[in-house]
Structure formats: structure tokens, C-alpha cells
Motif scaffolding. Structure first.
Motif, PDB file in Angstrom:
ATOM      1  N   TYR A 182       0.789  -1.238   0.000  1.00  0.00           N
ATOM      2  CA  TYR A 182       0.000   0.000   0.000  1.00  0.00           C
ATOM      3  C   TYR A 182       0.825   1.294   0.000  1.00  0.00           C
ATOM      4  O   TYR A 182       0.303   2.365  -0.309  1.00  0.00           O
ATOM      5  CB  TYR A 182      -0.950   0.014   1.202  1.00  0.00           C
ATOM      6  N   LEU A 208      -2.422   5.015   7.383  1.00  0.00           N
ATOM      7  CA  LEU A 208      -2.145   3.615   7.720  1.00  0.00           C
ATOM      8  C   LEU A 208      -0.651   3.411   7.955  1.00  0.00           C
ATOM      9  O   LEU A 208      -0.254   2.693   8.881  1.00  0.00           O
ATOM     10  CB  LEU A 208      -2.632   2.702   6.596  1.00  0.00           C
ATOM     11  N   PRO A 249      -6.310  -6.190   6.962  1.00  0.00           N
ATOM     12  CA  PRO A 249      -7.734  -5.818   6.994  1.00  0.00           C
ATOM     13  C   PRO A 249      -7.982  -4.308   6.976  1.00  0.00           C
ATOM     14  O   PRO A 249      -9.127  -3.874   6.827  1.00  0.00           O
ATOM     15  CB  PRO A 249      -8.218  -6.420   8.319  1.00  0.00           C
ATOM     16  N   LEU A 250      -6.911  -3.497   7.127  1.00  0.00           N
ATOM     17  CA  LEU A 250      -7.088  -2.049   7.228  1.00  0.00           C
ATOM     18  C   LEU A 250      -6.710  -1.290   5.962  1.00  0.00           C
ATOM     19  O   LEU A 250      -7.087  -0.121   5.802  1.00  0.00           O
ATOM     20  CB  LEU A 250      -6.250  -1.494   8.394  1.00  0.00           C
ATOM     21  N   LYS A 251      -5.956  -1.920   5.058  1.00  0.00           N
ATOM     22  CA  LYS A 251      -5.349  -1.180   3.955  1.00  0.00           C
ATOM     23  C   LYS A 251      -6.357  -0.550   2.999  1.00  0.00           C
ATOM     24  O   LYS A 251      -6.017   0.395   2.280  1.00  0.00           O
ATOM     25  CB  LYS A 251      -4.371  -2.067   3.186  1.00  0.00           C
ATOM     26  N   ASP A 252      -7.593  -1.039   2.972  1.00  0.00           N
ATOM     27  CA  ASP A 252      -8.599  -0.466   2.074  1.00  0.00           C
ATOM     28  C   ASP A 252      -9.584   0.456   2.782  1.00  0.00           C
ATOM     29  O   ASP A 252     -10.537   0.938   2.176  1.00  0.00           O
ATOM     30  CB  ASP A 252      -9.382  -1.599   1.389  1.00  0.00           C
ATOM     31  N   SER A 253      -9.324   0.712   4.081  1.00  0.00           N
ATOM     32  CA  SER A 253     -10.292   1.480   4.864  1.00  0.00           C
ATOM     33  C   SER A 253      -9.811   2.868   5.257  1.00  0.00           C
ATOM     34  O   SER A 253     -10.546   3.603   5.919  1.00  0.00           O
ATOM     35  CB  SER A 253     -10.674   0.706   6.129  1.00  0.00           C
ATOM     36  N   MET A 254      -8.581   3.239   4.864  1.00  0.00           N
ATOM     37  CA  MET A 254      -8.061   4.555   5.217  1.00  0.00           C
ATOM     38  C   MET A 254      -6.975   4.963   4.232  1.00  0.00           C
ATOM     39  O   MET A 254      -6.424   4.116   3.524  1.00  0.00           O
ATOM     40  CB  MET A 254      -7.510   4.553   6.653  1.00  0.00           C
ATOM     41  N   TRP A 274      -3.412   5.799   2.606  1.00  0.00           N
ATOM     42  CA  TRP A 274      -2.181   5.037   2.808  1.00  0.00           C
ATOM     43  C   TRP A 274      -1.260   5.678   3.829  1.00  0.00           C
ATOM     44  O   TRP A 274      -0.614   4.973   4.615  1.00  0.00           O
ATOM     45  CB  TRP A 274      -1.440   4.838   1.481  1.00  0.00           C
TER      46      TRP A 274
END
Length: 363
Positions: A31, A323, A313-318, A320
């Protein structure tokens, strides 16, 4: 002799930089933009070799004893790692699906196969690790990806102390020899040796040059000249290799080639500019890391592997960059906690060895 806190501080900064590099180049490859990953290499492992040169002396017995202690500490650590890796393979399916585990190992280029989960421990791997043959630890891939530094450090320190002991008046000649070898290997890449020979030529230059700087301070009027040389070297690099070389710095690190060597100059110049100029008078979080650098170095290999489980599980929710900062902070916290645990394990390991020594001693 009073401890130089600047050395601890510099080691701490270098260790934090290594944690960031491994955050960016391992889980971060999924990411973090390539530009940021390359910039993370500005303060890299070359700093450790320079700091080793500053702190090294010509006492062979003391140096070899220190290396023996480091080897035993390393063996205690990889023994623990071996069993952690095996137990994760055995019990990992209790928490993760087979597909998820396969994706994890595939991401990091592991040769892991599903049949390995129920296999007996591969004891030959542990033996190879003891001998510094770094076959992959599937669950903690960053650990073995970091250990090339340790092998080069052992080689470098042995040759370095022999040079300092037996050729104290000819150190500059050895620096010249190492520079010449580094240039020859780069001018004629077809003869660049495999293994660690090419690494040692470059890093020995740093080690010996740093030793020559021991106790000295760069004059203020020289500082702009040094940074000017670094700037000119970078301009030449981009002119000669093209702008695409920026994205290939990491490829030129293993083994060290001209672009990576130029890339390290800024950090090395900065280290020596502040050496004997920046006064660190109080202990801090950073000096604590520097004082326990080897345990943090071991720990960050584990923590930089573990953060994958948080990143995925977090890379698509905030965004880059949020994160990246979050994962980096978590990585530091994990490394801090794990390093404390590793230090305790090391103490227990030494106590067990001492117990065995007493019990097996000839009366």
C-alpha cells in the motif's frame, strides 16, 4: 570511562529508521508508494557499521569475547524463533483459514506449502541458522531478511580488529584498498563476487573511516563542502543512470553498488557532522533503544512480520499515509515489548548455560 550518549542516540535513530524501512518494504509493499519506500532508505544500515567503527578498538581478546557473547545471544534467539515459527504453522489454522495463510506466505515470497503444517520440525534449518545460513522462517520472514547484516558484521569486526591491532599505522592504506575494490567490483560487475565479499569491501571502508574519526570533530567550514559533494554525487547519479535509478536504489543495495553507495552518503555525512558536536546529556527513549540495539534489531524482525496481520484488513479502509503512520507506531511499540521479552529470554538462556557449566565442571 563515561558512556557517550550520542552513540546510543545515533544507534537509536538508526534502529528506528530500520523499523520504518521494514515497515515500508515488507507489509508496506502492498500500500505504500514506491517513492516513500525509497526515501525510507536515506538512513540505513550503513550507519551501524560507522558506529561500530567509532566504538571499536584494537583489543582482540575483548572483541572476540564480545562476538562470542553476541553469537550465543543470537543462537538463543533463533532457537526461540524456530519453535515460534513451527507452532504457528501447527496452530495457525485454528485462527486463520488455509487460503488466508497461503496468501500471507505468498505475499512474502515464502516457499511454504500446506503439507508443512503437520510436518515435524525441520531441525536442519535450526542448525543452518546457528551457522548463519538464513533459510526462511515462514511466519517471520522479516527476521531472516534482516540477518544478512549480522553475518557481515561478524566478518567485518574480525577483519577490522586485526587491521587495527597489527596495522595501526596503515589504516588509511586499507581504506584505499577497500575503496579500490569497491570501484573495481562496480566498474566490472561481471567480477563482482557472490556472497559477502562485495559487502565487506564497501562496509569495511565505512568501518575504518569511522574509526579514524574517533574523538574528532568535522570543522564547521568543511560541513558545506561535504554536503556539496553529496549533492553533486546525487546530481551525477541521476544524470548518468537516469531518473529511473531512484526506484532501483533497493535493488542496488544487495550487494552495494554505486547508486546505493551514493544514496548512503547523506546519512553518513550527517552522522559525522553531529558527532562530538551534538551533546546528548540525558537518557531517553531513543538512547534506550540504542543501548539495547541488538535486541531491538531482533525484535523488529518479528514485529515487522506481525504488523501484516493488522495491515491486511485495514489497507482499504483509510488513506495510505495514515495507515503507514499507524502501522509504524504499532511496529515500534511491538518491537519495544518484544525486545524486553527477548532480553529476558536471553538472561534465562545464559543462566541455563551457567547452570550446565557448573553441573558439568570437572571436580
Amino acid at each position: 570511562m563515561k558512556r557517550d550518549l550520542y552513540i546510543d542516540f545515533a544507534k537509536g535513530i538508526a534502529t528506528l529508521s530500520i523499523i520504518f524501512i521494514h515497515t515500508a518494504f515488507w507489509s508496506g509493499q502492498l500500500y505504500i508508494p514506491a517513492e516513500v519506500r525509497v526515501l525510507s532508505l536515506v538512513f540505513d544500515v550503513a550507519l551501524f557499521y560507522a558506529l561500530s567503527g567509532i566504538t571499536s578498538g584494537s583489543d582482540i581478546g575483548k572483541t572476540f569475547y564480545r562476538l562470542l557473547k553476541l553469537q550465543i545471544t543470537y543462537m538463543i534467539f533463533v532457537t526461540l524463533l524456530f519453535f515460534l515459527d513451527y507452532f504457528f504453522k501447527v496452530f495457525g489454522l485454528a485462527f486463520f483459514s488455509m487460503e488466508w495463510l497461503q496468501n500471507f506466505y505468498t505475499t512474502f515470497g515464502s516457499k511454504y506449502a500446506a503439507t508443512d503444517i503437520s510436518a515435524v520440525p525441520q531441525w536442519e534449518n535450526l542448525g543452518n541458522w546457528y551457522l548463519h545460513e538464513y533459510s526462511n522462517a515462514d511466519t517471520f520472514p522479516v527476521v531472516m531478511g534482516s540477518f544478512w547484516y549480522l553475518k557481515v558484521y561478524f566478518i567485518l569486526t574480525v577483519f577490522g580488529v586485526l587491521i587495527l591491532k597489527f596495522f595501526p599505522k596503515h589504516i588509511n592504506w586499507f581504506i584505499g584498498l577497500c575503496v579500490a575494490l569497491t570501484l573495481i567490483f562496480n566498474i566490472f560487475p561481471e567480477i563482482y563476487p557472490t556472497g559477502q565479499v562485495g559487502y565487506v569491501a564497501f562496509y569495511m571502508t565505512i568501518f575504518l573511516a569511522a574509526h579514524q574519526m574517533k574523538g574528532k570533530k568535522i570543522p564547521e567550514k568543511i560541513i558545506p563542502v561535504l554536503y556539496g559533494i553529496v549533492a553533486l554525487a546525487l546530481v551525477w547519479m541521476f544524470f548518468f543512470y537516469g531518473n529511473e535509478i531512484f526506484y532501483k536504489i533497493n535493488r542496488n543495495k544487495f550487494p552495494p553498488k554505486i547508486p546505493y553507495i551514493i544514496w548512503t552518503l547523506f546519512s553518513l555525512v550527517t552522522l559525522f557532522v553531529f558527532y562530538n558536536r551534538l551533546k546528548i546529556t540525558k537518557e531517553s527513549f531513543v538512547t534506550h533503544i540504542g543501548r539495547n540495539a541488538i535486541f531491538f534489531y531482533f525484535a523488529q524482525g518479528i514485529s515487522s512480520s506481525l504488523v501484516y496481520f493488522l495491515m491486511a484488513p485495514l489497507k482499504d479502509s483509510m488513506p495510505w499515509w495514515i495507515l503507514m503512520i499507524l502501522i509504524y507506531i504499532i511496529n515500534i511499540i511491538l518491537a519495544f515489548v518484544i525486545s524486553g521479552g527477548l532480553k529476558k529470554v536471553d538472561e534465562w538462556g545464559w543462566k541455563i548455560l551457567q547452570f550446565l557449566r557448573i553441573k558439568t565442571a570437572v571436580k
